[in-house]
Design a protein around this motif. Structure first.
Motif, PDB file in Angstrom:
ATOM      1  N   ARG A  77       0.832  -1.207   0.000  1.00 28.26           N
ATOM      2  CA  ARG A  77       0.000   0.000   0.000  1.00 28.26           C
ATOM      3  C   ARG A  77       0.857   1.244   0.000  1.00 28.26           C
ATOM      4  O   ARG A  77       0.470   2.273  -0.522  1.00 28.26           O
ATOM      5  CB  ARG A  77      -0.913   0.034   1.228  1.00 28.26           C
ATOM      6  CG  ARG A  77      -1.691  -1.195   1.474  1.00 28.26           C
ATOM      7  CD  ARG A  77      -2.630  -1.495   0.340  1.00 28.26           C
ATOM      8  NE  ARG A  77      -3.315  -0.304  -0.093  1.00 28.26           N
ATOM      9  CZ  ARG A  77      -3.798  -0.163  -1.310  1.00 28.26           C
ATOM     10  NH1 ARG A  77      -3.657  -1.108  -2.189  1.00 28.26           N
ATOM     11  NH2 ARG A  77      -4.429   0.939  -1.636  1.00 28.26           N
ATOM     12  N   GLY A  78       2.011   1.171   0.644  1.00 35.20           N
ATOM     13  CA  GLY A  78       2.811   2.375   0.797  1.00 35.20           C
ATOM     14  C   GLY A  78       3.876   2.551  -0.266  1.00 35.20           C
ATOM     15  O   GLY A  78       4.335   3.652  -0.491  1.00 35.20           O
ATOM     16  N   VAL A  79       4.266   1.460  -0.901  1.00 36.67           N
ATOM     17  CA  VAL A  79       5.427   1.526  -1.780  1.00 36.67           C
ATOM     18  C   VAL A  79       5.025   1.150  -3.204  1.00 36.67           C
ATOM     19  O   VAL A  79       4.343   0.154  -3.400  1.00 36.67           O
ATOM     20  CB  VAL A  79       6.525   0.565  -1.278  1.00 36.67           C
ATOM     21  CG1 VAL A  79       7.732   0.629  -2.176  1.00 36.67           C
ATOM     22  CG2 VAL A  79       6.910   0.896   0.146  1.00 36.67           C
ATOM     23  N   PRO A  80       5.409   1.946  -4.202  1.00 33.43           N
ATOM     24  CA  PRO A  80       5.044   1.629  -5.589  1.00 33.43           C
ATOM     25  C   PRO A  80       5.602   0.272  -6.004  1.00 33.43           C
ATOM     26  O   PRO A  80       6.730  -0.081  -5.645  1.00 33.43           O
ATOM     27  CB  PRO A  80       5.723   2.731  -6.400  1.00 33.43           C
ATOM     28  CG  PRO A  80       5.962   3.834  -5.450  1.00 33.43           C
ATOM     29  CD  PRO A  80       6.158   3.211  -4.120  1.00 33.43           C
ATOM     30  N   ILE A  82       6.725  -0.814  -8.735  1.00 32.48           N
ATOM     31  CA  ILE A  82       7.900  -0.841  -9.607  1.00 32.48           C
ATOM     32  C   ILE A  82       9.187  -0.865  -8.793  1.00 32.48           C
ATOM     33  O   ILE A  82      10.196  -1.428  -9.207  1.00 32.48           O
ATOM     34  CB  ILE A  82       7.889   0.358 -10.592  1.00 32.48           C
ATOM     35  CG1 ILE A  82       9.046   0.222 -11.577  1.00 32.48           C
ATOM     36  CG2 ILE A  82       7.942   1.670  -9.880  1.00 32.48           C
ATOM     37  CD1 ILE A  82       8.996   1.171 -12.720  1.00 32.48           C
ATOM     38  N   ILE A  83       9.143  -0.314  -7.592  1.00 32.47           N
ATOM     39  CA  ILE A  83      10.345  -0.349  -6.758  1.00 32.47           C
ATOM     40  C   ILE A  83      10.666  -1.783  -6.357  1.00 32.47           C
ATOM     41  O   ILE A  83      11.815  -2.207  -6.388  1.00 32.47           O
ATOM     42  CB  ILE A  83      10.159   0.556  -5.527  1.00 32.47           C
ATOM     43  CG1 ILE A  83      10.111   2.006  -5.993  1.00 32.47           C
ATOM     44  CG2 ILE A  83      11.291   0.366  -4.531  1.00 32.47           C
ATOM     45  CD1 ILE A  83       9.875   2.995  -4.899  1.00 32.47           C
ATOM     46  N   LEU A  86      12.204  -3.505  -9.340  1.00 29.19           N
ATOM     47  CA  LEU A  86      13.603  -3.169  -9.587  1.00 29.19           C
ATOM     48  C   LEU A  86      14.504  -3.801  -8.533  1.00 29.19           C
ATOM     49  O   LEU A  86      15.632  -4.180  -8.799  1.00 29.19           O
ATOM     50  CB  LEU A  86      13.793  -1.653  -9.579  1.00 29.19           C
ATOM     51  CG  LEU A  86      13.233  -0.903 -10.774  1.00 29.19           C
ATOM     52  CD1 LEU A  86      13.281   0.589 -10.540  1.00 29.19           C
ATOM     53  CD2 LEU A  86      14.020  -1.251 -12.017  1.00 29.19           C
ATOM     54  N   PHE A  87      13.984  -3.902  -7.328  1.00 28.57           N
ATOM     55  CA  PHE A  87      14.825  -4.288  -6.200  1.00 28.57           C
ATOM     56  C   PHE A  87      14.897  -5.806  -6.013  1.00 28.57           C
ATOM     57  O   PHE A  87      15.989  -6.369  -5.883  1.00 28.57           O
ATOM     58  CB  PHE A  87      14.277  -3.613  -4.938  1.00 28.57           C
ATOM     59  CG  PHE A  87      14.960  -4.013  -3.667  1.00 28.57           C
ATOM     60  CD1 PHE A  87      16.202  -3.492  -3.353  1.00 28.57           C
ATOM     61  CD2 PHE A  87      14.365  -4.894  -2.789  1.00 28.57           C
ATOM     62  CE1 PHE A  87      16.834  -3.849  -2.184  1.00 28.57           C
ATOM     63  CE2 PHE A  87      14.992  -5.258  -1.626  1.00 28.57           C
ATOM     64  CZ  PHE A  87      16.230  -4.728  -1.309  1.00 28.57           C
ATOM     65  N   ILE A  90      17.340  -8.235  -8.238  1.00 25.11           N
ATOM     66  CA  ILE A  90      18.775  -8.077  -7.963  1.00 25.11           C
ATOM     67  C   ILE A  90      19.086  -8.628  -6.587  1.00 25.11           C
ATOM     68  O   ILE A  90      20.073  -9.346  -6.390  1.00 25.11           O
ATOM     69  CB  ILE A  90      19.203  -6.597  -7.979  1.00 25.11           C
ATOM     70  CG1 ILE A  90      18.625  -5.878  -9.185  1.00 25.11           C
ATOM     71  CG2 ILE A  90      20.698  -6.482  -7.984  1.00 25.11           C
ATOM     72  CD1 ILE A  90      18.990  -4.403  -9.206  1.00 25.11           C
ATOM     73  N   ALA A  91      18.247  -8.280  -5.625  1.00 22.84           N
ATOM     74  CA  ALA A  91      18.502  -8.713  -4.256  1.00 22.84           C
ATOM     75  C   ALA A  91      18.476 -10.233  -4.159  1.00 22.84           C
ATOM     76  O   ALA A  91      19.350 -10.841  -3.542  1.00 22.84           O
ATOM     77  CB  ALA A  91      17.463  -8.103  -3.322  1.00 22.84           C
ATOM     78  N   LEU A 214       5.776  -4.309 -17.280  1.00 21.97           N
ATOM     79  CA  LEU A 214       6.929  -3.961 -16.445  1.00 21.97           C
ATOM     80  C   LEU A 214       8.027  -5.014 -16.535  1.00 21.97           C
ATOM     81  O   LEU A 214       9.143  -4.784 -16.084  1.00 21.97           O
ATOM     82  CB  LEU A 214       6.499  -3.770 -14.991  1.00 21.97           C
ATOM     83  CG  LEU A 214       5.588  -2.572 -14.765  1.00 21.97           C
ATOM     84  CD1 LEU A 214       5.195  -2.473 -13.312  1.00 21.97           C
ATOM     85  CD2 LEU A 214       6.278  -1.296 -15.181  1.00 21.97           C
ATOM     86  N   VAL A 217      11.103  -3.611 -17.817  1.00 19.17           N
ATOM     87  CA  VAL A 217      11.998  -2.935 -16.884  1.00 19.17           C
ATOM     88  C   VAL A 217      12.958  -3.935 -16.242  1.00 19.17           C
ATOM     89  O   VAL A 217      14.081  -3.603 -15.887  1.00 19.17           O
ATOM     90  CB  VAL A 217      11.174  -2.193 -15.815  1.00 19.17           C
ATOM     91  CG1 VAL A 217      12.068  -1.556 -14.784  1.00 19.17           C
ATOM     92  CG2 VAL A 217      10.299  -1.146 -16.470  1.00 19.17           C
TER      93      VAL A 217
END
Lengths: 292, 242, 275
Positions: A77-80, A82-83, A86-87, A90-91, A214, A217
Motif C-alpha cells: 500500500r505504501g510503496v510503488p 515498480i520499486i 527493480l529491487f 537483484i537482491a 513492467l 523494466v
C-alpha cells in the motif's frame, strides 16, 4: 522463412510487408506474447498462494507471525510496485549467489570486492557454462518471484477481507456442531469466503495483466522490448529499412491488452453469477427470487 | 571473409564439445554497425564478428548476452556475464569500475548531427544516450542535455524536433546522415571531436587472466591485419584503421 | 554533518535545475542519496497533485456523461473509460509519447494563430497529460458506481422539494455520490502517486538529468552496484507520501460526512483494490 523473401531489397508493396512481418525477429515478437501469457499463468497461482499464506498469517494467534502478515500485506500500500520489481530480482540474485558461495567457494575470498560482486565459478547461478535458455529462464523466474511477492501481498489483502466478511453466524454454527477450529477453517471459512473474495481477486487479475509490461523494466525480452526494437527506425544496415514505426507496434500491444482485459471481464461475470447462487448476499437473494 | 566463416564454423564445433572455458559477452544490440539485432533476431555486427574471432584465438567458448545499456556495467560487476563489447569507449571514469583490454577500435571521433548545420552546440538542446562519454561531454559543454535510453531514441528526438542536435559516435551517425536525404547534416566544425581512448572490451577488474587472453588475441589480430579487414568491412571507407 | 548540510544546499533542488549542476560521480554518501532522491520526489508530487486535481473534474464530467441517457455523450465516455482502464499505463505513456512527437514541429496553424507544439513532448506536459487522462478514467468509474448506488429515497425527496437539474445535482446528487465514492477514491489517489514513478521509465526523456525520485535511485543503484540503499530510500519516501495522503483524504472525508451521526469517526481506510 518464405523462399521469395531471400532478397528483401527487390520486393515492394504487399510482398515486402508479408516478408517483413514474417522475419525471424517478428517471430520472436509474436512468441513474446507467449512470454506474457506464461508469466500470467505462473504468477497468478503463486501469488494466490502467497496471498493465502499472508492472510492466514495476519489472522494467526501467534503475535510475531501476525505482525509479519500485517507488514507484508500493508507494504504494497505504501510503496510503488515498480520499486519492488527493480529491487527484488537483484537482491534475490545476490542472495542466492551469496548462499551458494558459502557452500561451494573458498571462504577466504571476499564476495564484495570494492564495487564488484564476485563469486567463484562453481557458485554462479546459473553456471556460466549453461546454455542461454537457462539464463533466460532464470531471469524470468526472478521476475515471477518479484511479481508473486507484490501480487501476493495484494491478494492477502483481498483474502483477509473476505475471511472477515464470512458471516460470523455460519462459523458459530459450525462450532456448535463440534468442529475443531481447523475443521471450521477447512470446511466452512475457506469454501465460503470465495464469493466475497471474487470481486477483489477479479480486480487483482486485471491489475496483474496491466502490470505485465513492467517485465521490460526487468530486462526480460517481452513484447515491449521487441516493439521498441522492431519499431525503431532502421538504416540500410538491416534488410528491411524503414522509418520510426514504434507507434504501430504499440497500437498492436494496446489492442492485445484491451482484448485481454475485456475477455477477462466477460469470464469473471460468469463466475460471479455461479458463485452467487445460494449465498446470503444481495446477489444470491436476487437469484433466489428470480428462480421462484 | 571465407576464413571468418570457417572460424565461426570451428567455433560452433568447439562449442559443441564444450571443452573450453565459457565466457559470456554482453552487448547492447542497438548500436549498428557496432552491434545490432539482425532480422533473424540474432546479435550481429562488427563487435559480434570480432568477439567470435577473438574467442577462437583465445580458445574460449563464447556466448552472447543482450543487456540494456544503462545497466550494462553494473550487471558485469554483479557477475551476470564476464565481458562487455558494446562500443564502450575507454575512459578514466569507467576504468575506476571495470578493467579494459587494449582498444580494438582506435580512438574514434564523435560528432554532432543536426537538421541545421549552423546550430550552436554549446547552447542548443542536445540529445545523447544516457551514461555515455558523449552525454558527459554535452553536460560539461553547458548545452542542454536530453538523455535517452537507446541511441536511436536520441536520433529520433532530433527528427521530431525535441532536440536541436544529437551527439554520438561518428561511425554510428554516418549511415543515418547519409541516408537522411539531407534531413540530417553534420554540424559545421563539430563533426570530428576525438573523445576517449578508443573502444575496448570491458572486464571485471578481478579477471586479470581473462584480460591477458583477450589482450593477446587483439594483438594477434592487429598484427596480421584481420582487425583492419573487419573494420573496413563494417565501417566502410570512413572507418579508422590501425 | 556540515558536509551533509552543504550537500543538501547543493542538491535539494537539483531536480528542478537549481543548485549544483554536476551529479555526484564517485564516493557516494548516504546523505547525497537521501537528498537527491528527495529532490526527485518534487516531480512525483508535481505529477501526482496536478493529475489528481485536473483528473477530478474530468472524472466528474465523464461519470455524468456515462450515466446520462444521451448516447452521443454516453458512448464516447464509455469508450474512453474502457480504453484507459483496460490498458497498462506503461503502454499509454509509450503511445502518447509517440503520438505527440508526430505533431508537426513548426506548430499548428489555427485561424492564423500558430500553436506551439514542441513543449508537449516534455515530461512535465506529456506525462502529466497521460496521468490526467488515466486517473480520470479510473475515478470516473468510481464516481459512476457511486451515482448508480445513490439511495432512491434521496432523489425522490429532492423531487418533492421541487429541485431539478443543476440544483438537484449540486445539492443532493453530487455530495452524496462523493460521500459514497470517497474511500475508493482515496485508494485511487494513492495508486496515482505510485504510478508517477513510471514516468521516467517510459519514453519521456530526462531533461538535463532532472528526474523523479526513482530516476535518481536508479542512478545511484547503477553507480554503486548496490540496490540495498537507494531503493529502500525511495520506498521510505513513498510510505511518507502515502500516510500524508491518507491523512488529507481523511480530513475531506470528515467534512463530507460531518452532518451524519457519528461523523467524527475517521475514514475507515479499507484497502479495496479498485484499479
Amino acid at each position: 522463412m518464405i523462399a521469395s523473401c531471400a532478397d528483401p531489397k527487390t520486393l515492394e508493396g504487399l510482398t515486402w510487408l508479408m516478408c517483413y512481418l514474417t522475419s525471424g525477429k517478428h517471430v520472436l515478437f509474436y512468441l513474446s506474447f507467449g512470454t506474457v501469457l506464461v508469466l500470467l499463468a505462473v504468477t497468478a497461482p503463486v501469488a494466490l498462494l502467497f496471498g493465502f499464506g499472508g492472510a492466514m498469517a495476519s489472522r494467526s494467534r501467534l503475535a510475531p507471525l501476525r505482525w509479519f502478515g500485517r507488514i507484508y500485506t500493508s507494504m504494497v500500500r505504501g510503496v510503488p510496485d515498480i520499486i519492488f520489481f527493480l529491487f527484488v530480482p537483484i537482491a534475490l540474485d545476490q542472495a542466492f549467489e551469496w548462499l551458494r558461495a558459502r557452500l561451494y567457494c573458498d571462504p577466504s575470498v571476499p564476495i564484495r570486492q570494492g564495487n564488484e560482486f564476485v563469486v567463484c565459478t562453481a557458485a554462479k547461478l546459473p553456471l556460466s557454462s549453461s546454455p542461454e535458455w537457462v539464463h533466460q529462464t532464470y531471469g524470468f523466474a526472478l521476475a515471477v518471484i518479484a511479481f508473486a511477492i507484490v501480487f501476493g501481498a495484494f491478494a492477502a489483502n483481498v483474502l483477509y477481507g473476505a475471511m472477515t466478511a464470512v458471516p460470523r453466524a455460519q462459523l458459530e454454527t459450525a462450532e456448535a456442531y463440534g468442529m475443531s477450529p481447523r475443521q471450521v477453517n477447512r470446511r466452512i471459512l475457506i469454501p465460503q469466503m470465495w464469493t466475497y473474495a471474487l470481486p477483489g481477486l477479479a480486480n487483482l487479475w486485471m491489475i496483474l495483466i496491466k502490470a505485465t509490461p513492467l517485465l521490460f523494466v526487468l530486462g526480460v525480452e517481452d513484447i515491449v522490448y521487441w516493439a521498441r526494437e522492431l519499431g525503431a527506425s532502421k538504416t540500410s544496415a538491416y534488410s528491411y529499412p524503414h522509418g520510426d514505426w514504434r507507434i504501430y507496434y504499440f497500437l498492436a500491444i494496446l489492442a492485445f491488452y484491451l482484448l485481454m482485459t475485456w475477455g477477462s471481464e466477460r469470464i469473471f461475470d460468469r463466475i460471479r453469477r455461479r458463485l452467487s447462487s445460494g449465498q446470503a448476499t444481495a446477489a444470491g437473494e436476487a437469484m433466489r427470487k428470480a428462480a421462484t | 571473409m571465407n576464413r571468418l566463416m570457417l572460424a565461426a564454423a570451428a567455433l560452433a564445433l568447439s562449442a559443441g564439445m564444450g571443452m573450453a572455458q565459457t565466457v559470456r559477452i554482453a552487448t547492447e544490440g542497438a548500436y549498428p554497425p557496432y552491434n545490432l539485432v539482425n532480422d533473424a533476431g540474432e546479435v550481429d555486427g562488427f563487435e559480434v564478428e570480432l568477439g567470435n574471432e577473438l574467442c577462437k584465438r583465445a580458445e574460449l567458448d563464447c556466448t552472447w548476452v543482450k543487456n540494456d545499456w544503462d545497466s550494462i556495467i553494473s550487471n558485469l560487476n554483479s557477475s551476470n556475464y564476464d565481458a562487455i563489447m558494446a562500443g564502450m569507449s575507454i575512459t578514466e571514469e569507467r576504468k575506476q569500475s571495470v578493467a579494459f583490454t587494449q582498444n580494438y577500435i582506435p580512438p574514434t571521433a564523435s560528432a554532432y548531427a543536426a537538421p541545421d548545420a549552423g546550430v550552436d552546440v554549446t547552447t542548443a538542446v542536445v540529445a545523447a544516450q544516457i551514461s555515455t562519454i558523449q552525454a558527459q561531454y554535452v553536460a560539461e559543454s553547458g548545452a542542454r542535455l536530453l538523455e535517452f535510453a537507446t541511441p536511436d531514441e536520441a536520433v529520433g528526438a532530433v527528427r521530431d524536433g525535441q532536440a536541436e542536435a544529437v551527439f554520438a559516435d561518428r561511425d554510428f551517425l554516418v549511415p543515418i546522415v547519409n541516408e537522411s536525404n539531407g534531413a540530417m547534416v553534420w554540424v559545421e566544425g563539430q563533426d570530428n571531436i576525438p573523445l576517449g581512448e578508443g573502444i575496448g572490451m570491458a572486464l571485471r577488474q578481478s579477471d586479470t587472466e581473462l584480460k591477458a587472453k583477450f589482450d593477446a588475441a587483439i594483438t594477434s589480430m592487429k598484427d596480421d591485419g584481420t582487425l583492419n579487414q573487419l573494420i573496413s568491412k563494417w565501417f566502410g571507407e570512413e572507418g579508422v584503421l590501425y | 554533518m556540515n558536509q551533509c548540510l552543504q550537500t543538501i544546499q547543493d542538491y535539494a533542488l537539483r531536480s528542478i535545475g537549481l543548485g549544483e549542476w554536476m551529479l555526484p560521480r564517485s564516493d557516494f554518501t548516504l546523505c547525497q542519496q537521501i537528498t537527491l532522491i528527495g529532490s526527485g520526489l518534487i516531480w512525483n508530487l508535481y505529477f501526482g497533485v496536478l493529475a489528481l486535481f485536473c483528473g477530478f473534474f474530468l472524472a466528474n464530467a465523464l461519470a455524468v456523461a456515462k450515466i446520462g441517457r444521451n448516447p452521443w455523450l454516453r458512448k464516447p465516455a464509455e469508450w474512453f473509460i474502457f480504453v484507459f482502464r483496460g490498458s497498462p499505463l506503461f503502454i499509454q505513456f509509450f503511445l502518447v509519447y509517440e503520438a505527440l512527437v508526430m505533431l508537426p514541429r513548426a506548430g499548428i496553424d489555427i485561424l492564423g494563430l500558430t500553436i506551439q507544439t514542441s513543449w508537449v513532448t516534455k515530461a512535465w506536459a506529456g506525462a502529466l497529460l497521460v496521468l490526467v487522462l488515466n486517473t480520470a478514467a479510473y475515478s470516473a468509474e468510481i464516481f459512476y458506481g457511486a451515482l448508480r448506488n445513490l439511495p432512491k429515497g434521496e432523489l425522490e425527496a429532492a423531487d418533492a422539494y421541487g429541485m431539478s437539474g443543476w440544483s438537484r445535482y449540486r445539492r443532493i446528487v453530487w455530495p452524496h455520490a462523493m460521500r459514497l465514492a470517497w474511500p475508493a477514491y482515496t485508494n485511487e489517489a494513492i495508486f496515482l502517486f505510485h504510478a508517477t514513478t513510471l514516468v521516467y521509465f517510459s519514453s519521456f526523456p530526462a531533461f538535463r538529468q532532472q528526474g523523479d525520485s526513482l530516476y535518481y535511485a536508479n542512478y545511484f543503484a547503477d553507480k554503486t552496484f548496490n540496490p540495498f540503499v537507494a531503493y529502500p530510500i525511495v520506498a521510505g519516501y513513498f510510505i511518507l507520501v502515502t500516510l500524508c495522503l491518507i491523512a488529507i483524504f481523511g480530513i475531506f472525508n470528515r467534512r463530507l460526512n460531518r452532518h451524519l451521526p457519528g461523523a467524527a469517526t475517521r475514514l475507515r481506510y479499507r484497502p479495496n483494490l479498485v484499479r
